[in-house]
Design a protein around this motif. Structure first.
Motif, short mmCIF file in Angstrom:
data_model
loop_
_atom_site.label_atom_id
_atom_site.label_comp_id
_atom_site.label_asym_id
_atom_site.label_seq_id
_atom_site.Cartn_x
_atom_site.Cartn_y
_atom_site.Cartn_z
N PHE A 18 41.46 -15.12 19.78
CA PHE A 18 41.08 -16.32 19.92
C PHE A 18 41.33 -17.70 21.06
O PHE A 18 42.64 -17.55 21.33
CB PHE A 18 42.13 -17.21 18.43
N GLU A 19 40.37 -17.84 21.60
CA GLU A 19 40.13 -19.22 22.08
C GLU A 19 39.48 -20.34 21.88
O GLU A 19 38.44 -20.08 21.98
CB GLU A 19 38.93 -18.18 23.11
N ALA A 20 39.53 -21.23 22.23
CA ALA A 20 39.68 -22.52 21.68
C ALA A 20 39.21 -22.94 23.33
O ALA A 20 39.07 -22.95 24.54
CB ALA A 20 41.02 -23.36 21.47
N LYS A 21 38.03 -24.10 22.31
CA LYS A 21 37.02 -24.68 24.02
C LYS A 21 37.00 -25.89 22.40
O LYS A 21 37.54 -25.92 21.46
CB LYS A 21 35.87 -24.85 24.19
N GLN A 22 36.71 -27.36 23.32
CA GLN A 22 36.23 -28.50 22.88
C GLN A 22 35.56 -29.41 23.36
O GLN A 22 35.73 -29.82 24.23
CB GLN A 22 37.93 -29.73 22.19
N GLY A 23 34.49 -29.30 22.39
CA GLY A 23 33.03 -30.74 23.13
C GLY A 23 33.21 -31.72 23.08
O GLY A 23 34.32 -32.04 21.78
N VAL A 24 31.82 -32.50 23.90
CA VAL A 24 32.24 -33.90 22.34
C VAL A 24 30.68 -34.35 21.75
O VAL A 24 30.25 -33.77 22.38
CB VAL A 24 32.39 -34.84 23.80
N ASN A 25 31.21 -35.22 21.33
CA ASN A 25 29.83 -35.24 20.50
C ASN A 25 28.50 -36.58 21.51
O ASN A 25 29.42 -37.03 22.07
CB ASN A 25 29.66 -36.38 18.68
N SER A 26 27.61 -35.68 21.03
CA SER A 26 26.42 -36.97 21.94
C SER A 26 26.62 -38.37 21.60
O SER A 26 26.64 -38.30 20.54
CB SER A 26 25.30 -36.58 21.34
N LYS A 27 26.32 -39.51 22.68
CA LYS A 27 25.90 -40.40 22.05
C LYS A 27 25.12 -41.32 22.38
O LYS A 27 23.81 -40.62 23.64
CB LYS A 27 27.32 -41.30 22.61
N ALA A 28 24.37 -41.85 21.34
CA ALA A 28 22.89 -42.34 21.43
C ALA A 28 22.73 -43.42 22.49
O ALA A 28 23.72 -44.28 22.75
CB ALA A 28 22.50 -43.42 20.54
#
Length: 322
Positions: free
Chosen positions: A96-106
């Motif tokens: 299991f390889e974990a990453k974490q992105g961020v949500n796009s901000k308007a």
């Protein structure tokens, strides 16, 4: 099946839903973890533990230095003179390889904020303040693809050191989505299939009972998902069932040749309804209603079954000819 998709899973009937399935618990887990973003190093292990709890699965155990642990976070694996670490490793089952992105901000006028270019992460945890990048951006896709590359590399490394080749690779943007690949080949090479950005499970898919069942099988008994092994087992089970029924009928003084012909017709009838040459489940419906049994192996009176099925087949054949 090199890559698994939600659409490839059958919706479960009530009796097939895994023990411990709790939709409210899963929804709570999903809602809470979807709020996290851009902090893989801080969040990944906590989210993974909570995922295991929500799915009624055991969490990783404590690690012993030096590698060759069965189920741990940050398993060591040699890469030449370097030591790499696998985010989650379960020996003989999955990586299991974990990453974490961020949500796009308007932006100020409702447009998506400009995506900042970041270095591509090819190994280890992301140290960028945007984590794996703005979700659905080009950089984010590159980071997820790199995660697939890492997981495949780890699988080849653990196989080359003598561990069983993991049949499953999982790459997740924790709190957002999940990719799953499989390979039951004994070859140590990375042959799990390509990375396709859209061929994935959404985080909301985790609340589906069929997804819970899939993950439980990956965690606990991945060979249940090996189509070759499963096909061999089903064939052996069917052969044993038919052989037993044939013996029971012959012991009741029925002609062995007629019994063999009859059982072949039963098998063909069930096959024909499965591929819808006959109305779906027509034979099964009759079996449940008239013989009081769900399967051929549960028959209480095999001679009555033999006689009544022959009548049913004759009536069905006559109706089809009209």
């Amino acid at each position: 099946m090199p890559i698994l998709l939600p659409k490839s899973l059958d919706v479960l009937e009530t009796h097939e839903i895994p023990k411990g399935y709790d939709k409210e618990k899963l929804q709570k887990f999903i809602e809470e973890t979807k709020l996290s973003e851009g902090a893989e190093l801080a969040n990944a292990q906590t989210i993974f533990r909570h995922l295991c709890e929500a799915l009624s699965l055991p969490p990783p155990t404590l690690k012993k230095a030096g590698g060759k642990n069965d189920y741990v976070f940050e398993e060591d694996v040699a890469d030449g003179k370097r030591t790499l670490r696998i985010d989650v490793y379960r020996r003989g089952r999955f990586i299991f390889e974990a990453k974490q992105g961020v949500n796009s901000k308007a932006g100020p006028k409702g447009r998506a904020a400009k995506v900042l270019k970041q270095p591509k992460q090819r190994a280890g945890h992301s140290k960028n303040p945007k984590g794996a990048g703005v979700r659905e951006s080009t950089d984010w896709v590159d980071s997820m693809r790199a995660g697939r590359h890492q997981a495949g590399n780890y699988a080849a490394k653990v196989a080359s050191r003598g561990d069983p080749k993991p049949p499953f690779l999982l790459v997740a943007d924790v709190g957002y989505c999940l990719w799953i690949w499989s390979s039951f080949s004994a070859d140590a090479k990375d042959d799990y299939g390509d990375f396709e950005p859209l061929e994935r499970f959404s985080w909301d898919d985790l609340q589906k009972p069929e997804v819970m069942l899939l993950l439980q099988q990956i965690w606990l008994d991945p060979q249940e998902l090996n189509e070759e092994v499963r096909g061999q087992k089903i064939t052996a089970d069917i052969a044993a069932l038919i052989s037993d029924l044939a013996t029971r009928l012959e012991n009741r003084k029925l002609d062995p040749e007629e019994v063999g012909d009859f059982l072949m017709k039963c098998v063909f009838t069930m096959f024909a309804e499965d591929i819808e040459l006959l109305p779906r489940a027509c034979f099964l419906a009759w079996l449940r209603h008239d013989s009081g049994s769900d399967t051929l192996g549960d028959l209480r009176d095999e001679v009555r079954f033999y006689e009544e099925v022959r009548v049913w087949m004759a009536k069905f054949d006559a109706a089809e000819r009209e």
